[in-house]
Design a protein around this motif. Structure first.
Motif, PDB file in Angstrom:
ATOM      1  N   TYR A  41       0.841  -1.196   0.000  1.00  0.00           N
ATOM      2  CA  TYR A  41       0.000   0.000   0.000  1.00  0.00           C
ATOM      3  C   TYR A  41       0.882   1.253   0.000  1.00  0.00           C
ATOM      4  N   ASN A  58      -0.660   4.266   5.555  1.00  0.00           N
ATOM      5  CA  ASN A  58      -0.432   3.537   4.310  1.00  0.00           C
ATOM      6  C   ASN A  58      -1.256   4.182   3.212  1.00  0.00           C
ATOM      7  N   GLY A  59      -1.058   3.719   2.002  1.00  0.00           N
ATOM      8  CA  GLY A  59      -1.922   4.137   0.917  1.00  0.00           C
ATOM      9  C   GLY A  59      -3.247   3.401   0.996  1.00  0.00           C
ATOM     10  N   PRO A  60      -4.251   3.827   0.239  1.00  0.00           N
ATOM     11  CA  PRO A  60      -5.587   3.231   0.332  1.00  0.00           C
ATOM     12  C   PRO A  60      -5.766   1.951  -0.467  1.00  0.00           C
ATOM     13  N   GLU A  61      -4.772   1.587  -1.322  1.00  0.00           N
ATOM     14  CA  GLU A  61      -4.953   0.423  -2.191  1.00  0.00           C
ATOM     15  C   GLU A  61      -3.722  -0.475  -2.157  1.00  0.00           C
ATOM     16  N   MET A  62      -3.974  -1.795  -2.083  1.00  0.00           N
ATOM     17  CA  MET A  62      -2.876  -2.741  -2.285  1.00  0.00           C
ATOM     18  C   MET A  62      -2.654  -2.897  -3.784  1.00  0.00           C
ATOM     19  N   LEU A  63      -1.424  -2.629  -4.220  1.00  0.00           N
ATOM     20  CA  LEU A  63      -1.113  -2.644  -5.644  1.00  0.00           C
ATOM     21  C   LEU A  63       0.153  -3.453  -5.890  1.00  0.00           C
ATOM     22  N   ARG A  86       1.157  -3.426 -11.426  1.00  0.00           N
ATOM     23  CA  ARG A  86       0.068  -2.446 -11.513  1.00  0.00           C
ATOM     24  C   ARG A  86       0.584  -1.036 -11.246  1.00  0.00           C
ATOM     25  N   GLN A  87       1.528  -0.889 -10.340  1.00  0.00           N
ATOM     26  CA  GLN A  87       2.106   0.426 -10.094  1.00  0.00           C
ATOM     27  C   GLN A  87       2.778   0.974 -11.354  1.00  0.00           C
ATOM     28  N   PRO A 100      -6.987  -5.122   6.324  1.00  0.00           N
ATOM     29  CA  PRO A 100      -7.092  -3.666   6.201  1.00  0.00           C
ATOM     30  C   PRO A 100      -5.943  -2.974   6.924  1.00  0.00           C
ATOM     31  N   THR A 107      -4.777   4.390   7.232  1.00  0.00           N
ATOM     32  CA  THR A 107      -4.316   5.442   6.329  1.00  0.00           C
ATOM     33  C   THR A 107      -4.395   6.786   7.047  1.00  0.00           C
ATOM     34  N   THR A 117      -4.472   8.309  -3.661  1.00  0.00           N
ATOM     35  CA  THR A 117      -4.189   7.049  -4.334  1.00  0.00           C
ATOM     36  C   THR A 117      -2.812   7.075  -4.987  1.00  0.00           C
TER      37      THR A 117
END
Length: 290
Positions: free
Chosen positions: A157, A185-190, A194-195, A261, A264, A275
């Motif tokens: 994240y 952390n960031g809001p999305e697991m990437l 994908r990054q 979870p 953030t 994001t």
């Protein structure tokens, strides 16, 4: 009374400085350079080095709040000098590794020094910086339009540095954050793949993703120098947070999704975290050739 920002030209510090200026606060920016780059004209730049606490005497005069960049070796001396100078509140740039129990050598000693000083404190504990990807992938994207990585599906994240600064600003300027430790952390697991796709979308150019061995990636990062070279072994899972040897199989088998979870900046700010796509857009020019 003034607010002293240490690490003022760093990824987080410069955003803290900017926001304090916008809030019309009296700001001092601590730098090791006598001619710092990127410090706003409205800010008084003061020369000093956290590794040499005696160099901070003048910088601390008339300061009542401080944003503290973590230097474990001298943390107790620096905090004691701050207390003697009249500082009453310290916001620490710490690490999510403390929350996870991985960090006992780097950020945790700084947190403890501040907590035991009797001053008001707040710890800001970011996880993986999105900015790491600029340091790691930026050179090859700019030069060749390619990213070379051994773990395309590894995911986490990444957090925008402005989210980190937002929480620090609240803790510096508002009451109600005393004794709190905010893990960000960031809001999305990437995934890494994908990054890279999101960076490509932001710059409007394709980026090729080449899967290489861990050893090849290690050599690439070492040749780049700077952050990439210094952090290569940790980021590639060769060393643990404290520099010890890791179990390669455990690294490969780590289940990112099992983390569940993660907190953030929204916990502190009440505003949804930025994001990675927004971060990529904000830094699109940094990934393009000069």
């Amino acid at each position: 009374m003034a607010i002293l920002v240490t690490g003022a030209t760093g990824n987080v510090g410069r955003n803290v400085v900017r926001q304090l200026v916008e809030a019309k606060e009296e700001v001092r920016a601590l730098t090791r350079s006598r001619h710092p780059v990127g410090i706003p004209d409205a800010v008084r730049a003061v020369t000093g080095d956290l590794m040499r606490p005696e160099s901070l005497t003048d910088a601390l005069k008339g300061v009542d709040r401080m944003f503290l960049f973590p230097v474990a070796e001298t943390a107790r001396e620096v905090v004691d000098l701050a207390r003697q100078a009249g500082v009453r509140r310290i916001v620490v740039l710490s690490s999510g590794a403390v929350t996870a129990g991985f960090d006992s050598d780097f950020h945790l000693p700084v947190e403890r020094a501040v907590e035991e000083s009797g001053l008001e404190w707040t710890h800001v504990r970011p996880g993986e910086f999105a900015m790491n990807k600029l340091a790691l992938w930026g050179p090859s994207i700019r030069a060749e339009g390619v990213v070379r990585e051994p773990h395309p599906d590894a995911a986490w994240y990444p957090v925008h540095e402005r989210d980190i600064a937002d929480v620090a600003i609240l803790a510096l300027l508002e009451d109600g954050h005393r004794g709190r430790a905010y893990t960000l952390n960031g809001p999305e697991m990437l995934s890494h793949r994908r990054q890279v796709e999101l960076i490509a979308e932001a710059i409007g150019r394709p980026i090729r993703f080449d899967v290489v061995s861990r050893e090849e990636a290690r050599e690439i990062y070492r040749e780049q120098g700077g952050f990439a070279a210094a952090s290569a072994d940790f980021l590639l899972g060769i060393e643990d947070y404290s520099g010890g040897e890791t179990d390669p199989q455990a690294f490969e088998e780590f289940d990112d999704a099992a983390a569940g979870p993660v907190p953030t900046a929204e916990e502190a700010t009440g505003v949804p975290a930025r994001t990675f796509a927004q971060w990529a857009h904000d830094h699109a020019r940094d990934f393009l050739p000069d």
